[in-house]
Design an enzyme around this catalytic site. Structure first.
Site, PDB file in Angstrom:
ATOM      1  N   GLU A 176      -7.591   6.273 -13.324  1.00  0.00           N
ATOM      2  CA  GLU A 176      -8.365   5.335 -13.278  1.00  0.00           C
ATOM      3  C   GLU A 176      -9.788   5.704 -13.489  1.00  0.00           C
ATOM      4  O   GLU A 176     -10.838   5.302 -12.693  1.00  0.00           O
ATOM      5  CB  GLU A 176      -8.264   4.272 -12.310  1.00  0.00           C
ATOM      6  CG  GLU A 176      -6.935   3.752 -11.956  1.00  0.00           C
ATOM      7  CD  GLU A 176      -6.864   2.608 -10.927  1.00  0.00           C
ATOM      8  OE1 GLU A 176      -5.826   2.200 -11.134  1.00  0.00           O
ATOM      9  OE2 GLU A 176      -7.442   2.894 -10.130  1.00  0.00           O
ATOM     10  N   GLU A 367       1.158   1.983 -13.644  1.00  0.00           N
ATOM     11  CA  GLU A 367       1.185   1.534 -12.264  1.00  0.00           C
ATOM     12  C   GLU A 367       1.026   0.040 -12.396  1.00  0.00           C
ATOM     13  O   GLU A 367       0.506  -0.484 -13.311  1.00  0.00           O
ATOM     14  CB  GLU A 367      -0.363   1.652 -11.751  1.00  0.00           C
ATOM     15  CG  GLU A 367      -0.398   3.201 -11.116  1.00  0.00           C
ATOM     16  CD  GLU A 367      -1.479   3.433 -10.366  1.00  0.00           C
ATOM     17  OE1 GLU A 367      -2.310   2.490  -9.727  1.00  0.00           O
ATOM     18  OE2 GLU A 367      -2.163   4.444 -10.498  1.00  0.00           O
TER      19      GLU A 367
HETATM   20  C1  BG6 Z   1      -4.676   2.111  -8.358  1.00  0.00           C
HETATM   21  C2  BG6 Z   1      -4.744   3.394  -7.842  1.00  0.00           C
HETATM   22  O1  BG6 Z   1      -5.984   1.572  -8.119  1.00  0.00           O
HETATM   23  O2  BG6 Z   1      -4.038   1.067  -7.328  1.00  0.00           O
HETATM   24  C3  BG6 Z   1      -3.633   3.744  -6.745  1.00  0.00           C
HETATM   25  O3  BG6 Z   1      -4.507   4.129  -8.783  1.00  0.00           O
HETATM   26  C4  BG6 Z   1      -3.761   2.716  -5.741  1.00  0.00           C
HETATM   27  O4  BG6 Z   1      -4.130   4.992  -5.999  1.00  0.00           O
HETATM   28  C5  BG6 Z   1      -3.180   1.482  -6.491  1.00  0.00           C
HETATM   29  O5  BG6 Z   1      -3.017   2.789  -4.632  1.00  0.00           O
HETATM   30  C6  BG6 Z   1      -3.011   0.127  -5.435  1.00  0.00           C
HETATM   31  O6  BG6 Z   1      -4.238  -0.193  -4.831  1.00  0.00           O
HETATM   32  P1  BG6 Z   1      -4.120  -0.286  -3.409  1.00  0.00           P
HETATM   33  O7  BG6 Z   1      -5.582  -0.364  -2.988  1.00  0.00           O
HETATM   34  O8  BG6 Z   1      -3.216  -1.384  -2.984  1.00  0.00           O
HETATM   35  O9  BG6 Z   1      -3.465   1.030  -2.666  1.00  0.00           O
END
Ligand code: BG6
Length: 468
Positions: A176, A367
């Site tokens: 990211e 993701e």
């Molecule tokens: C992304 C990241 O921003 O979102 C992860 O690459 C992160 O590391 C994921 O865990 C979800 O966000 P959060 O804040 O709910 O953990």
């Protein structure tokens, strides 16, 4: 015909985590501290400069993946994953980041981990830097604002490419990277100086990372000719709040603050629109001779991205480098998670099309997921139908995007096992198909339990999406 519902042959199905959110063992076997190890409430809050005795740091133990990975990988294997994304903790390999020699025990750990994945037929997908720059590089050099990091990073890349060349064929450079504007500490390990125009070090650091990323592509192709190496961005969707032209153009500009990062990575040059932004914001990026050529010659092979939600833009809101969800007004057509993230499956199809139209390079959805506060029933079961709904609705849109002609390599659900949240450092914000018994204060047995979604994801993979 039922075959219409199946995903393409060879589609990669799996899950994704990051070392710092799962491994724990923050100072074991020669690992040095990294920037995540001084975080108490997540990357959206300021971190400590150093570890303070007696204070609770969620990353120090996390879910103890470092010692329990065999059990966890076996569970992923049971679901049928044919790939698994994790990151290498840079400071396990180079404890300070600027060391001349790597730490053998750290290298050995990932050898064992990748072997374990391969045993179950899972292709390792590796993020080289996921919000876990060695802390020493932040303290001594100010992070990526300092050009020296290019050298340290390429040394690290060369070491891991040589070591894992037979095991890892999918790589990603910086997680990211466009979050440089919202969480510059996480994405660029940037240490600001008092009173400075923060956009200056943010764009300078970005430039150093672009060069470093291209050098990593070059090295990767030399050392592992059959590997693919991509960039990685946070690309949740952005919509105009209304059809007012100011909202529409504002949303476009906001989106471009993120796409700037994929533009440089994938097209291999700085886009024309950045000049005006730099001029108006008094940003002067220093480039050395040869930098632009490196960026041009070694673009990323594919675009890895995260997608969680969508946001809206209303004229007058500040435009930084937001990635969707942070500045927006509430979209009345969508529901939100308990953490206020708006659930928008169609947005994923929209983004896949948007990105493929722009780049015509393969996309990898690395993701996607739902953070929720799961309830354990008296009999120990966890009925997470909301997670199953999220999964189904998003994957159906991925299938539509594939039918639209978008080239998508695979899909890795974020946090197939509960891990520490990056944004808030909570355990309570759970993404997993596998529950981990641990709370926000660090209490719990760390025992793993399958949620209802575990069995459902297994079925999806088994049928290559046909049951969706
Ligand atoms: C992304 C990241 O921003 O979102 C992860 O690459 C992160 O590391 C994921 O865990 C979800 O966000 P959060 O804040 O709910 O953990």
């Amino acid at each position: 015909n039922s075959n219409d519902k199946r995903f393409p042959e060879g589609f990669l199905w799996g899950g994704a985590i990051a070392a710092n959110q799962a491994e724990g063992a923050w100072n074991e076997d020669g690992k040095g501290p990294d920037i995540s190890n001084v975080v108490t409430h997540g990357f959206t809050k300021p971190a400590d400069e150093d570890i303070i005795e007696g204070k609770y740091y969620p990353s120090h133990e996390a879910i103890d993946f470092y010692h329990r990975y065999k059990e966890d990988i076996a569970l992923f294997g049971e679901m049928g994953f044919n790939c698994f994304r994790t990151s290498i903790a840079w400071s396990r390999i180079f404890p300070n980041g600027d060391d001349a020699e790597p730490n053998e025990k750290g290298l050995q750990f990932y050898d064992d981990l990748f072997d374990e994945m391969l045993k179950y037929g899972m292709k390792p997908v590796v993020t080289i830097s996921h919000y876990e720059t060695p802390l020493h590089l932040f303290k001594k050099y100010g992070g990526w604002r300092n050009r020296k990091l290019i050298e340290f990073f390429t040394r690290y890349c060369e070491t891991i490419f040589k070591r894992y060349k037979d095991k890892v064929k999918y790589w990603m450079t910086f997680n990211e990277i466009n979050n440089m504007h919202t969480i510059p500490y996480a994405a660029g390990a940037i240490k600001f100086e008092e009173g400075e125009n923060i956009l200056q070090p943010i764009y300078q650091a970005s430039h150093h990372m672009f060069v470093a990323s291209s050098l990593a592509v070059k090295l990767c192709h030399q050392i592992i000719p059959d590997a693919k190496i991509g960039c990685m961005l946070s690309l949740s969707a952005v919509y105009p709040n209304t059809c007012h032209p100011d909202d529409v153009f504002g949303a476009y500009e906001l989106r471009r603050r993120s796409l700037f990062y994929s533009d440089v990575h994938l097209r291999g040059y700085y886009p024309s629109y950045i000049k005006r932004i730099w001029e108006e914001r008094d940003v002067h990026v220093h480039m050395e001779q040869g930098d632009e050529e490196i960026i041009r010659l070694y673009p990323a092979d594919y675009l890895g991205f995260s997608y969680y939600r969508s946001t809206t833009y209303k004229a007058g809101m500040p435009i930084l480098g937001h990635t969707g969800g942070i500045v927006g007004l509430e979209n009345p057509y969508l529901k939100s998670t308990a953490w206020g993230w708006q659930i928008d499956p169609k947005g994923l199809r929209y983004v896949c099309n948007e990105l493929y139209d722009r780049y015509q390079k393969p996309l990898f959805i690395v993701e996607n997921g739902l953070g929720a506060d799961d309830k354990v029933e008296e009999d120990g079961s966890i009925i997470d139908d909301y997670r199953i709904d999220y999964l189904n609705s998003h994957l159906r849109e991925v299938r539509e995007a594939i039918k639209d002609g978008v080239d998508i390599i695979g899909y890795t659900w974020w946090g197939p096992i509960d891990i520490v949240s990056a944004g808030t450092a909570e355990m309570k914000k759970r993404y997993g198909f596998i529950y981990v018994d641990k709370d926000n204060e660090g209490n719990g047995t760390l025992k793993r339990a399958k949620k209802k979604s575990f069995y459902w994801y297994k079925k999806i993979i088994e049928t290559n999406g046909e049951i969706l």
